[in-house]
Design a protein around this motif. Structure first.
Motif, mmCIF file in Angstrom:
data_model
loop_
_atom_site.group_PDB
_atom_site.id
_atom_site.type_symbol
_atom_site.label_atom_id
_atom_site.label_comp_id
_atom_site.label_asym_id
_atom_site.label_seq_id
_atom_site.Cartn_x
_atom_site.Cartn_y
_atom_site.Cartn_z
ATOM 1 N N ASN A 89 18.556 11.545 1.787
ATOM 2 C CA ASN A 89 18.220 11.140 0.421
ATOM 3 C C ASN A 89 16.790 10.637 0.407
ATOM 4 O O ASN A 89 16.514 9.523 0.788
ATOM 5 N N VAL A 90 15.881 11.491 -0.079
ATOM 6 C CA VAL A 90 14.466 11.152 -0.074
ATOM 7 C C VAL A 90 14.082 10.679 -1.473
ATOM 8 O O VAL A 90 14.253 11.406 -2.446
ATOM 9 N N ASN A 91 13.579 9.491 -1.543
ATOM 10 C CA ASN A 91 13.161 8.925 -2.818
ATOM 11 C C ASN A 91 11.825 9.533 -3.220
ATOM 12 O O ASN A 91 10.868 9.539 -2.456
ATOM 13 N N SER A 92 11.736 10.034 -4.473
ATOM 14 C CA SER A 92 10.500 10.667 -4.921
ATOM 15 C C SER A 92 9.339 9.683 -4.936
ATOM 16 O O SER A 92 8.187 10.078 -4.825
ATOM 17 N N ASN A 93 9.651 8.392 -5.054
ATOM 18 C CA ASN A 93 8.577 7.410 -5.057
ATOM 19 C C ASN A 93 7.938 7.267 -3.685
ATOM 20 O O ASN A 93 6.866 6.690 -3.556
ATOM 21 N N ASP A 94 8.610 7.752 -2.610
ATOM 22 C CA ASP A 94 8.069 7.684 -1.268
ATOM 23 C C ASP A 94 7.207 8.887 -0.948
ATOM 24 O O ASP A 94 6.690 9.000 0.162
ATOM 25 N N SER A 95 7.064 9.812 -1.878
ATOM 26 C CA SER A 95 6.304 11.032 -1.626
ATOM 27 C C SER A 95 4.859 10.842 -2.066
ATOM 28 O O SER A 95 4.571 10.196 -3.064
ATOM 29 N N CYS A 96 3.965 11.411 -1.294
ATOM 30 C CA CYS A 96 2.529 11.307 -1.575
ATOM 31 C C CYS A 96 2.201 12.132 -2.826
ATOM 32 O O CYS A 96 2.584 13.300 -2.934
ATOM 33 N N LYS A 97 1.467 11.544 -3.777
ATOM 34 C CA LYS A 97 1.084 12.255 -4.988
ATOM 35 C C LYS A 97 0.018 13.308 -4.693
ATOM 36 O O LYS A 97 -0.022 14.352 -5.347
ATOM 37 N N GLY A 101 5.624 16.209 -1.132
ATOM 38 C CA GLY A 101 6.524 16.545 -0.030
ATOM 39 C C GLY A 101 6.253 15.747 1.225
ATOM 40 O O GLY A 101 7.119 15.650 2.098
ATOM 41 N N ARG A 102 5.073 15.158 1.335
ATOM 42 C CA ARG A 102 4.744 14.344 2.510
ATOM 43 C C ARG A 102 5.048 12.874 2.216
ATOM 44 O O ARG A 102 4.769 12.372 1.129
ATOM 45 N N GLN A 103 5.613 12.211 3.191
ATOM 46 C CA GLN A 103 6.035 10.834 3.026
ATOM 47 C C GLN A 103 4.866 9.874 3.228
ATOM 48 O O GLN A 103 3.957 10.126 4.019
ATOM 49 N N LEU A 104 4.907 8.761 2.478
ATOM 50 C CA LEU A 104 3.880 7.725 2.606
ATOM 51 C C LEU A 104 4.200 6.864 3.812
ATOM 52 O O LEU A 104 4.874 5.838 3.704
ATOM 53 N N GLY A 105 3.703 7.261 4.959
ATOM 54 C CA GLY A 105 4.034 6.575 6.206
ATOM 55 C C GLY A 105 2.895 5.796 6.804
ATOM 56 O O GLY A 105 3.018 5.254 7.905
ATOM 57 N N HIS A 106 1.758 5.698 6.099
ATOM 58 C CA HIS A 106 0.593 4.987 6.624
ATOM 59 C C HIS A 106 -0.002 4.097 5.536
ATOM 60 O O HIS A 106 0.321 4.219 4.357
ATOM 61 N N TYR A 107 -0.911 3.227 5.962
ATOM 62 C CA TYR A 107 -1.550 2.291 5.048
ATOM 63 C C TYR A 107 -3.021 2.183 5.405
ATOM 64 O O TYR A 107 -3.370 1.989 6.574
ATOM 65 N N CYS A 108 -3.896 2.331 4.388
ATOM 66 C CA CYS A 108 -5.345 2.181 4.580
ATOM 67 C C CYS A 108 -5.733 0.771 4.173
ATOM 68 O O CYS A 108 -5.575 0.394 3.017
ATOM 69 N N PHE A 109 -6.240 -0.010 5.128
ATOM 70 C CA PHE A 109 -6.598 -1.396 4.843
ATOM 71 C C PHE A 109 -7.838 -1.479 3.951
ATOM 72 O O PHE A 109 -7.955 -2.395 3.144
ATOM 73 N N LEU A 114 -1.141 2.943 0.155
ATOM 74 C CA LEU A 114 -0.183 3.685 0.966
ATOM 75 C C LEU A 114 -0.579 5.162 0.948
ATOM 76 O O LEU A 114 -0.837 5.736 -0.113
ATOM 77 N N ILE A 115 -0.598 5.775 2.114
ATOM 78 C CA ILE A 115 -1.043 7.161 2.224
ATOM 79 C C ILE A 115 -0.126 7.915 3.187
ATOM 80 O O ILE A 115 0.666 7.318 3.917
ATOM 81 N N CYS A 116 -0.271 9.246 3.165
ATOM 82 C CA CYS A 116 0.456 10.075 4.129
ATOM 83 C C CYS A 116 -0.493 10.473 5.252
ATOM 84 O O CYS A 116 -1.701 10.190 5.213
ATOM 85 N N ALA A 117 0.043 11.148 6.265
ATOM 86 C CA ALA A 117 -0.770 11.543 7.406
ATOM 87 C C ALA A 117 -1.877 12.506 6.993
ATOM 88 O O ALA A 117 -2.996 12.462 7.522
ATOM 89 N N ASN A 242 9.235 -1.749 4.172
ATOM 90 C CA ASN A 242 7.829 -2.099 4.352
ATOM 91 C C ASN A 242 6.969 -1.616 3.199
ATOM 92 O O ASN A 242 6.036 -2.305 2.775
ATOM 93 N N LYS A 243 7.279 -0.450 2.664
ATOM 94 C CA LYS A 243 6.439 0.115 1.612
ATOM 95 C C LYS A 243 6.429 -0.782 0.377
ATOM 96 O O LYS A 243 5.376 -1.143 -0.135
ATOM 97 N N HIS A 244 7.625 -1.168 -0.063
ATOM 98 C CA HIS A 244 7.694 -1.988 -1.261
ATOM 99 C C HIS A 244 7.133 -3.385 -1.016
ATOM 100 O O HIS A 244 6.544 -3.983 -1.923
ATOM 101 N N LEU A 245 7.306 -3.922 0.195
ATOM 102 C CA LEU A 245 6.745 -5.234 0.510
ATOM 103 C C LEU A 245 5.225 -5.195 0.416
ATOM 104 O O LEU A 245 4.604 -6.056 -0.195
ATOM 105 N N ILE A 246 4.620 -4.157 0.999
ATOM 106 C CA ILE A 246 3.160 -4.049 0.990
ATOM 107 C C ILE A 246 2.661 -3.792 -0.428
ATOM 108 O O ILE A 246 1.636 -4.323 -0.850
ATOM 109 N N GLU A 247 3.395 -2.980 -1.199
ATOM 110 C CA GLU A 247 2.996 -2.715 -2.578
ATOM 111 C C GLU A 247 3.067 -3.986 -3.423
ATOM 112 O O GLU A 247 2.227 -4.226 -4.283
#
Length: 334
Positions: A89-97, A101-109, A114-117, A242-247
């Motif tokens: 179950n992939v949440n559309s909010n976790d997908s990179c705009k 289709g790519r998941q937001l698995g990284h963070y640019c300080f 939130l960004i994808c690879a 982690n994503k929602h906490l950082i957001e």
């Protein structure tokens, strides 16, 4: 090589390459390195090569990028078992705009984003863009989260001290109503006019009580907002989202700064507000000289007894009725 990673190893600038690609770079590309250093193909950072270590040993001693290995293992499992992919179950909010289709698995300080690879290669490859996985970003941001929570708790503790004034007001209000009731019992059998004035006094108590709540409504609202933010942030901090906490963190920090300033502006003076009933001396001699029973005043907060507040309606976010007191809000912490 632009192929799937083969035994990925991470150099000091945190970029990863296949083991054979690094070996070819250090052995067959002298233009890409100096006598004791290697230039990263992505960011051009200098990677030092110890003088007392052979080039092959240098490559073999570089750390394996376990995150990429784990991802490759997971992808391999999904490829072998399509049912896993279908039931995920992939949440559309976790997908990179930018890269659907790519998941937001990284963070640019640098950009606080939130960004994808793929975003790292396309938009965040500059040296000032410090990109980390969500796990690493969460670990690095944890002290910041702790500081925000500490400030939230500190503000709530101060609010609890302020709430003691509300309890004092409630006690004074009850005492005032008791005094009025005692007076009613004494005068009820004598003068019907006193009964009417007592009714007016009761109305004054309730009217001034509404005026007090009206004065405190903004304070209740700010504390309620602090409590909601604390509860939400604590819930996310105790979980793995982690994503929602950082957001949420920048928003909570901004809200905390605004709430602190609003609390400073809204705090009353050191004296707690109270209601008091004053009995006129003439009442003691009412048989000979009757005038008026007394009056009710709200002490500690400026009030205008001549003002008609009957037309005012207190509006709250979740109810037609205003909060009874700050204690009702703070009790939710329990």
């Amino acid at each position: 090589c632009l192929q799937a990673f083969d035994r990925p190893r991470r150099v000091s600038c945190q970029h990863s390459f296949c083991t054979d690609c690094i070996r070819q770079l250090v052995t067959k590309s002298p233009a890409s390195r100096g006598p004791d250093k290697l230039l990263c193909p992505l960011c051009r950072s200098e990677v030092l090569i110890p003088a007392d270590v052979s080039l092959d040993d240098f490559v073999c001693n570089l750390p394996i990028d376990s995150l990429i290995v784990d991802l490759q293992t997971t992808l391999s499992r999904h490829n072998r078992n399509p049912e896993i992919s279908r039931t995920a179950n992939v949440n559309s909010n976790d997908s990179c705009k930018a890269h659907p289709g790519r998941q937001l698995g990284h963070y640019c300080f640098h950009h606080a984003q939130l960004i994808c690879a793929k975003c790292i290669d396309d938009f965040h490859h500059e040296p000032h863009c410090r990109c980390r996985s969500l796990i690493e970003a969460r670990r690095e941001l944890q002290p910041r989260v702790d500081r925000v929570l500490q400030r939230l708790h500190s503000e709530l503790n101060e609010a609890e001290l302020e709430a003691a004034k509300d309890q004092s007001f409630e006690n004074s209000k009850q005492k005032t109503l008791d005094d009025i009731t005692n007076l009613e019992q004494r005068l009820e059998k004598i003068f019907e006019s006193c009964r009417r004035q007592i009714s007016v006094l009761r109305s004054d108590v309730e009217r001034l009580n509404r005026e007090y709540i009206l004065n405190r409504k903004d304070f209740f609202t700010v504390v309620h907002s602090l409590l909601e933010s604390t509860s939400h942030l604590e819930s996310l901090n105790q979980g793995n989202d982690n994503k929602h906490l950082i957001e949420l963190l920048p928003s909570v920090e901004g809200q905390l700064s605004n709430s602190i300033q609003r609390l400073r502006d809204l705090k009353t003076n050191d004296k707690a507000a109270s209601l008091a009933f004053t009995l006129y001396d003439e009442v003691g001699e009412f048989i000979r000289r009757f005038s008026a029973v007394g009056f009710i005043e709200l002490q500690g907060i400026p009030s205008d007894l001549s003002a008609d507040l009957s037309h005012l309606q207190l509006i709250t976010a979740n109810s037609d009725a205003p909060p009874l007191s700050l204690s009702h809000i703070l009790n939710r912490r329990n």
